[in-house]
Design an enzyme around this catalytic site. Structure first.
Site, PDB file in Angstrom:
ATOM      1  N   ASN A   1      11.026   1.462   1.064  1.00 23.97           N
ATOM      2  CA  ASN A   1      11.767   0.705   2.084  1.00 23.97           C
ATOM      3  C   ASN A   1      13.217   0.558   1.612  1.00 23.97           C
ATOM      4  OD1 ASN A   1      12.895  -1.231   3.725  1.00 23.97           O
ATOM      5  ND2 ASN A   1      11.156  -2.635   3.634  1.00 23.97           N
TER       6      ASN A   1
ATOM      7  N   HIS B   1      11.086   1.524  11.381  1.00 24.95           N
ATOM      8  CA  HIS B   1      11.549   1.119  10.048  1.00 24.95           C
ATOM      9  C   HIS B   1      10.506   1.555   9.019  1.00 24.95           C
ATOM     10  CE1 HIS B   1      13.143  -1.047   6.751  1.00 24.95           C
ATOM     11  NE2 HIS B   1      12.267  -2.038   6.776  1.00 24.95           N
TER      12      HIS B   1
ATOM     13  N   CYS C   1      16.674  -5.897   6.930  1.00 24.77           N
ATOM     14  CA  CYS C   1      16.370  -4.475   7.156  1.00 24.77           C
ATOM     15  C   CYS C   1      16.696  -4.042   8.588  1.00 24.77           C
ATOM     16  CB  CYS C   1      14.901  -4.203   6.880  1.00 24.77           C
ATOM     17  SG  CYS C   1      14.413  -4.498   5.176  1.00 24.77           S
TER      18      CYS C   1
HETATM   19  O1  UT7 Z   1      11.429  -4.821   5.755  1.00 31.70           O
HETATM   20  C1  UT7 Z   1      10.385  -5.722   5.602  1.00 31.70           C
HETATM   21  C2  UT7 Z   1       9.965  -5.734   4.176  1.00 31.70           C
HETATM   22  N1  UT7 Z   1       8.639  -6.141   3.866  1.00 31.70           N
HETATM   23  C3  UT7 Z   1       7.498  -5.554   4.277  1.00 31.70           C
HETATM   24  O2  UT7 Z   1       7.437  -4.712   5.113  1.00 31.70           O
HETATM   25  C4  UT7 Z   1       6.235  -6.009   3.577  1.00 31.70           C
HETATM   26  C5  UT7 Z   1       5.074  -6.178   4.495  1.00 31.70           C
HETATM   27  N2  UT7 Z   1       3.855  -6.408   3.741  1.00 31.70           N
HETATM   28  C6  UT7 Z   1       3.167  -5.397   3.126  1.00 31.70           C
HETATM   29  O3  UT7 Z   1       3.553  -4.252   3.206  1.00 31.70           O
HETATM   30  C7  UT7 Z   1       1.884  -5.747   2.401  1.00 31.70           C
HETATM   31  O4  UT7 Z   1       1.537  -7.071   2.693  1.00 31.70           O
HETATM   32  C8  UT7 Z   1       1.951  -5.556   0.865  1.00 31.70           C
HETATM   33  C9  UT7 Z   1       2.070  -4.071   0.558  1.00 31.70           C
HETATM   34  C10 UT7 Z   1       3.118  -6.346   0.281  1.00 31.70           C
HETATM   35  C11 UT7 Z   1       0.667  -6.064   0.224  1.00 31.70           C
HETATM   36  O5  UT7 Z   1      -0.444  -5.337   0.708  1.00 31.70           O
HETATM   37  P1  UT7 Z   1      -1.747  -6.078   1.191  1.00 31.70           P
HETATM   38  O6  UT7 Z   1      -2.745  -5.048   1.475  1.00 31.70           O
HETATM   39  O7  UT7 Z   1      -1.346  -7.014   2.290  1.00 31.70           O
HETATM   40  O8  UT7 Z   1      -2.188  -6.863  -0.106  1.00 31.70           O
HETATM   41  P2  UT7 Z   1      -2.373  -8.427  -0.264  1.00 31.70           P
HETATM   42  O9  UT7 Z   1      -1.072  -9.141  -0.205  1.00 31.70           O
HETATM   43  O10 UT7 Z   1      -3.461  -8.856   0.681  1.00 31.70           O
HETATM   44  O11 UT7 Z   1      -2.917  -8.505  -1.736  1.00 31.70           O
HETATM   45  C12 UT7 Z   1      -4.171  -7.938  -2.103  1.00 31.70           C
HETATM   46  C13 UT7 Z   1      -4.271  -7.930  -3.610  1.00 31.70           C
HETATM   47  C14 UT7 Z   1      -3.807  -9.221  -4.284  1.00 31.70           C
HETATM   48  O12 UT7 Z   1      -4.668  -9.502  -5.346  1.00 31.70           O
HETATM   49  P3  UT7 Z   1      -5.795 -10.615  -5.200  1.00 31.70           P
HETATM   50  O13 UT7 Z   1      -5.057 -11.898  -4.905  1.00 31.70           O
HETATM   51  O14 UT7 Z   1      -6.658 -10.172  -4.081  1.00 31.70           O
HETATM   52  O15 UT7 Z   1      -6.451 -10.591  -6.546  1.00 31.70           O
HETATM   53  C15 UT7 Z   1      -2.450  -8.868  -4.835  1.00 31.70           C
HETATM   54  O16 UT7 Z   1      -2.123  -9.618  -5.972  1.00 31.70           O
HETATM   55  O17 UT7 Z   1      -3.410  -6.901  -4.116  1.00 31.70           O
HETATM   56  C16 UT7 Z   1      -2.649  -7.428  -5.194  1.00 31.70           C
HETATM   57  N3  UT7 Z   1      -1.402  -6.667  -5.302  1.00 31.70           N
HETATM   58  C17 UT7 Z   1      -1.300  -5.564  -6.058  1.00 31.70           C
HETATM   59  N4  UT7 Z   1      -2.201  -4.913  -6.812  1.00 31.70           N
HETATM   60  C18 UT7 Z   1      -1.792  -3.818  -7.459  1.00 31.70           C
HETATM   61  C19 UT7 Z   1      -0.217  -6.911  -4.708  1.00 31.70           C
HETATM   62  N5  UT7 Z   1       0.676  -5.977  -5.084  1.00 31.70           N
HETATM   63  C20 UT7 Z   1       0.022  -5.129  -5.906  1.00 31.70           C
HETATM   64  C21 UT7 Z   1       0.391  -3.975  -6.608  1.00 31.70           C
HETATM   65  N6  UT7 Z   1      -0.540  -3.346  -7.367  1.00 31.70           N
HETATM   66  N7  UT7 Z   1       1.647  -3.448  -6.548  1.00 31.70           N
END
Ligand code: UT7
Length: 329
Positions: A281, A251, A118
């Site tokens: 993104n 970004h 990215c």
């Molecule tokens: O250019 C670089 C590209 N990448 C990025 O910028 C990504 C950077 N990371 C993020 O933006 C965030 O980490 C995410 C948006 C990917 C995830 O958000 P988070 O608040 O960090 O969630 P998490 O990974 O701590 O997950 C919390 C919960 C999990 O469930 P459990 O294990 O607590 O039961 C996930 O499975 O949220 C769940 N989860 C979802 N739930 C509903 C993850 N994705 C989703 C979803 N819908 N789409």
């Protein structure tokens, strides 16, 4: 790599963007994976994104952006001698998308694809700057674009909801007023495993699926750190302060990541460009798409001091400080 510009003034004289027509809402994604509009909006700020239709590849989306940038600068493709296409989703590995696009535009410019996740657009403008400042190139076309929908895992809710497709392009050349003031770029390959496309190269994998794999939490930590450290580094190198920034272009990965950077840097929110709600993104398309929005809403006017920071796969990051020049020369 860090440095303040001390050669000829090189600026952006044309800007163009393009996104696919197909709008994909959160509700539509919720029909494929276990997610909700509420979760996506609250955790990412994304409401919808654009995605390529069947048969649409990178050059189909990026070429209109390139043409718009050339028209904006008032130059013909034959006047371009360097074309860099920053992407992780080229039409194919070779011929490069840059060579295909140069040909479609009617140009024999030196053309190559640049792979920096990215951060690709930031790396590409820095390279073009170096070639223009040294006199090796006289006028460059830098394209940033990706079709991440082509490498997404439609069974993985933690990545599917984040990304979209789009492209932007800029013409870069010597300018009488304004131009780039400095850059800061870096990479942490040790963290590369947190955002990868296994099976896409010569390393053989047991399950060569060629779909994007991400450790969201680790990339989140990395993103919040480097968006701040890289911006502060380039500002310090150029002897500028955050108060002087008219337009901040981070970004567009996640609204929460942007909010964190805005808070830490202390840049007023009204000077920050946010369009992740409409596009998600878009990888290398993210920063030029945000620049275009800032221009459309009147913030990106000649003389404006612009701070841009990208980050992504590699892991990589990159910032540039730019005094916006008059478009069209
Ligand atoms: O250019 C670089 C590209 N990448 C990025 O910028 C990504 C950077 N990371 C993020 O933006 C965030 O980490 C995410 C948006 C990917 C995830 O958000 P988070 O608040 O960090 O969630 P998490 O990974 O701590 O997950 C919390 C919960 C999990 O469930 P459990 O294990 O607590 O039961 C996930 O499975 O949220 C769940 N989860 C979802 N739930 C509903 C993850 N994705 C989703 C979803 N819908 N789409």
């Amino acid at each position: 790599m860090i440095g303040a510009a001390n050669g000829p003034q090189i600026g952006i004289t044309g800007l163009g963007v393009n996104v696919p027509e197909r709008v994909v809402t959160n509700e539509e994604l919720a029909r494929h994976v276990d997610t909700t509009d509420e979760w996506i909006v609250e955790r990412t700020g994304i409401r919808e994104r654009r995605m390529a239709s069947e048969g649409e590849a990178l050059t189909d989306i990026a070429l209109p952006a390139a043409r718009a940038a050339l028209a904006d600068a008032g130059v013909d493709a034959s006047e371009i001698d360097l074309l860099i296409s920053a992407t992780v989703t080229p039409d194919m590995m070779f011929p490069t998308s840059s060579a295909l696009m140069a040909d479609a535009l009617g140009s024999e410019a030196a053309a190559y694809d640049l792979l920096a996740g990215c951060t690709g657009f930031m790396y590409a403008v820095a390279q073009a700057y170096g070639m223009l400042a040294s006199g090796l190139s006289r006028r460059a076309l830098v394209i940033g674009g990706d079709v991440l929908s082509s490498i997404l895992d439609w069974n993985d809710r933690s990545t599917l909801v984040l990304f979209g497709d789009g492209a932007g392009a800029v013409v870069m050349e010597p300018v009488a007023k304004g131009g780039f003031l400095g850059f800061e770029l870096g990479a942490d390959g040790g963290g590369g495993v947190n955002l990868q496309l296994p099976g896409s190269g010569s390393r053989k994998f047991e399950h060569p699926e060629q779909i994007l794999k991400m450790n969201g939490r680790e990339v989140y930590k990395f993103a919040t750190r480097v968006l701040v450290s890289s911006a502060e580094a380039v500002l310090a190198e150029c002897g500028r302060t955050i108060d002087e920034i008219d337009v901040y272009v981070p970004h567009q990965a996640n609204k929460r990541i942007i909010d964190h950077a805005v808070g830490k840097l202390g840049v007023p929110y009204e000077r920050t460009v946010v369009n992740v709600d409409r596009f998600g993104n878009t990888s290398s398309g993210s920063i030029p798409l945000a620049l275009a929005d800032a221009r459309a809403d009147g913030r990106l006017r000649p003389g404006a001091l612009v701070l841009m920071t990208g980050m992504g796969a590699g892991l990589t990051w990159g910032s540039a400080l730019l005094e916006w020049s008059e478009a069209g020369g």
